[in-house]
Design a protein around this motif. Structure first.
Motif, PDB file in Angstrom:
ATOM      1  N   LEU A   1      79.726  47.895  29.584  1.00 33.86           N
ATOM      2  CA  LEU A   1      78.711  48.267  28.600  1.00 33.86           C
ATOM      3  C   LEU A   1      79.217  48.574  27.187  1.00 33.86           C
ATOM      4  CD1 LEU A   1      76.157  50.457  30.543  1.00 33.86           C
ATOM      5  CD2 LEU A   1      75.831  48.197  29.581  1.00 33.86           C
ATOM      6  N   PRO A   2      80.364  49.209  26.977  1.00 33.89           N
ATOM      7  CA  PRO A   2      80.707  49.647  25.613  1.00 33.89           C
ATOM      8  C   PRO A   2      80.764  48.540  24.576  1.00 33.89           C
ATOM      9  CG  PRO A   2      82.081  50.793  27.180  1.00 33.89           C
ATOM     10  CD  PRO A   2      81.309  49.763  27.950  1.00 33.89           C
TER      11      PRO A   2
ATOM     12  N   CYS B   1      77.273  47.320  23.678  1.00 32.27           N
ATOM     13  CA  CYS B   1      76.550  48.406  23.001  1.00 32.27           C
ATOM     14  C   CYS B   1      77.031  48.562  21.561  1.00 32.27           C
ATOM     15  CB  CYS B   1      76.711  49.709  23.761  1.00 32.27           C
ATOM     16  SG  CYS B   1      75.760  49.761  25.285  1.00 32.27           S
ATOM     17  N   LEU B   2      78.338  48.488  21.338  1.00 29.86           N
ATOM     18  CA  LEU B   2      78.858  48.588  19.973  1.00 29.86           C
ATOM     19  C   LEU B   2      78.394  47.418  19.113  1.00 29.86           C
ATOM     20  CD1 LEU B   2      82.502  49.827  20.625  1.00 29.86           C
ATOM     21  CD2 LEU B   2      80.712  51.050  19.412  1.00 29.86           C
TER      22      LEU B   2
ATOM     23  N   LEU C   1      75.698  45.367  19.594  1.00 32.84           N
ATOM     24  CA  LEU C   1      74.257  45.434  19.361  1.00 32.84           C
ATOM     25  C   LEU C   1      73.883  46.628  18.497  1.00 32.84           C
ATOM     26  CD1 LEU C   1      72.972  44.428  22.902  1.00 32.84           C
ATOM     27  CD2 LEU C   1      72.954  43.057  20.816  1.00 32.84           C
ATOM     28  N   GLY C   2      74.605  47.740  18.635  1.00 33.74           N
ATOM     29  CA  GLY C   2      74.356  48.905  17.786  1.00 33.74           C
ATOM     30  C   GLY C   2      74.634  48.618  16.327  1.00 33.74           C
TER      31      GLY C   2
END
Length: 166
Positions: A63-64, A67-68, A70-71
């Motif tokens: 996930l990280p 997530c980074l 897309l964030g």
């Protein structure tokens, strides 16, 4: 012309020489497909025996990075949708002390570095070759192992092959 090449054996020699300078695309594609199949097979074997907990932890470990990414894209979208709110949030980030930024950088670096090191240590190449060991006695400039092998296969060599050894 094809018959002459076949009779004289020139077709295979030309093909062998050309493959020294330009890779054989068919063989390269076959090797790529073999590597992909081996990777898929390895992944299937790895995940076939894992428990629900292992699958859950593997999902969390994946996930990280998304997530980074897309964030970050989300921050650009947020800046376009609500510039005032975005500016306020970024101003709030300026109040974070510098040691905390260093700590965040270290945590992120060690996380990704540890994952990369783990994969580097656990994933072994499909073909492992033995390292060649050289000593001062094996590196003789007058020796040519390829010519000696060729001469041994043909039971005779060119006359200049004997001149180099003397």
């Amino acid at each position: 012309m094809g018959l002459m090449r076949t009779l004289l054996g020139l077709g295979r020699a030309a093909k062998d020489i050309s493959e020294v300078f330009v890779e054989n695309k068919t063989q390269a594609l076959n090797h790529t497909a073999d590597r992909f199949a081996a990777a898929q097979n390895s992944y299937t074997q790895e995940t076939a025996t894992s428990s629900r907990f292992d699958q859950w932890v593997n999902a969390l470990n994946r996930l990280p990075r998304p997530c980074l990414a897309l964030g970050t894209v989300g921050l650009f979208a947020y800046a376009m949708i609500d510039p005032q709110g975005f500016a306020g949030r970024m101003e709030g980030l300026s109040f974070v002390p510098e040691p905390l930024w260093w700590l965040l950088g270290a945590i992120v670096s060690f996380y990704f570095g540890a994952r990369e090191l783990h994969h580097f240590r656990t994933v072994k190449p499909a073909i492992q070759s033995q390292p060649m060991r050289f000593s001062a006695t094996t590196l003789d400039p007058n020796e040519n192992a390829a010519l000696e092998e060729w001469a041994a296969q043909n039971n005779s060599g060119p006359d200049w092959l004997d001149r180099g050894a003397s």
